[in-house]
Write a protein that holds these residues in place. Structure first.
Motif, PDB file in Angstrom:
ATOM      1  N   MET A 192       0.801  -1.220   0.000  1.00 11.84           N
ATOM      2  CA  MET A 192       0.000   0.000   0.000  1.00 11.84           C
ATOM      3  C   MET A 192       0.837   1.275   0.000  1.00 11.84           C
ATOM      4  O   MET A 192       0.315   2.349  -0.258  1.00 11.84           O
ATOM      5  CB  MET A 192      -0.938  -0.004   1.207  1.00 11.84           C
TER       6      MET A 192
ATOM      7  N   ASN B 232       0.994   4.192  -3.034  1.00  5.23           N
ATOM      8  CA  ASN B 232      -0.109   5.147  -3.095  1.00  5.23           C
ATOM      9  C   ASN B 232      -0.050   6.154  -1.954  1.00  5.23           C
ATOM     10  O   ASN B 232      -0.612   7.231  -2.051  1.00  5.23           O
ATOM     11  CB  ASN B 232      -1.455   4.414  -3.067  1.00  5.23           C
TER      12      ASN B 232
ATOM     13  N   SER C  42     -11.563   4.331  -1.900  1.00  8.45           N
ATOM     14  CA  SER C  42     -10.421   3.801  -2.637  1.00  8.45           C
ATOM     15  C   SER C  42      -9.506   2.985  -1.731  1.00  8.45           C
ATOM     16  O   SER C  42      -9.030   1.910  -2.102  1.00  8.45           O
ATOM     17  CB  SER C  42      -9.643   4.961  -3.270  1.00  8.45           C
ATOM     18  N   CYS C  43      -9.272   3.478  -0.526  1.00 10.24           N
ATOM     19  CA  CYS C  43      -8.409   2.793   0.433  1.00 10.24           C
ATOM     20  C   CYS C  43      -9.003   1.440   0.827  1.00 10.24           C
ATOM     21  O   CYS C  43      -8.286   0.430   0.891  1.00 10.24           O
ATOM     22  CB  CYS C  43      -8.191   3.670   1.657  1.00 10.24           C
TER      23      CYS C  43
ATOM     24  N   GLN D 269      -8.474  -0.955  -1.892  1.00  9.53           N
ATOM     25  CA  GLN D 269      -7.076  -1.375  -1.934  1.00  9.53           C
ATOM     26  C   GLN D 269      -6.766  -2.379  -0.827  1.00  9.53           C
ATOM     27  O   GLN D 269      -6.096  -3.386  -1.060  1.00  9.53           O
ATOM     28  CB  GLN D 269      -6.161  -0.158  -1.820  1.00  9.53           C
TER      29      GLN D 269
END
Length: 115
Positions: free
Chosen positions: A47, A50, A86-87, A90
């Motif tokens: 992660m 990003n 979005s997180c 992900q």
């Protein structure tokens, strides 16, 4: 979501954390427990690319033991909401990928059954 605390101003009064008068930072904090510290660190590495992007939402990652913490900070609630979505997507992808890849490397050897 929570609002970031105000930092004291030069004369001891509370001042806005950033963005000038009247602007408040909003935060979303997600803690994700993993089975082991190694798996939490692997997820953090997946992660991290990003997290390094600069923009209206700041993303910070940290690992403490086997817990990964993701902190998103923004002034605009709409931008924060999009980043949270979005997180979470992900995180879901990272966990699904790790479930397929990590177990073969970290699986405990099974004892042979004697007969």
């Amino acid at each position: 979501m929570e609002q970031a605390p105000h930092a004291p101003g030069p004369d001891g009064d509370a001042a806005p954390a950033a963005g000038g008068p009247g602007r408040r930072l909003l935060q979303f904090i997600l803690t994700i427990p993993f089975p082991s510290p190694v798996e939490a660190e692997i997820a953090e590495r997946f992660m991290t690319p990003n997290a390094e992007r600069r923009g209206p939402v700041r993303k910070e990652l940290s690992v403490n033991g086997s817990v990964l913490t993701v902190r998103l900070t923004a002034e605009d609630p709409g931008q924060l909401q999009m980043s949270v979505t979005s997180c979470l997507d992900q995180v879901s992808l990272v966990i699904r990928t790790m479930q397929r890849v990590v177990p073969p490397f970290f699986a405990k050897p099974q004892q042979e059954k004697g007969g």
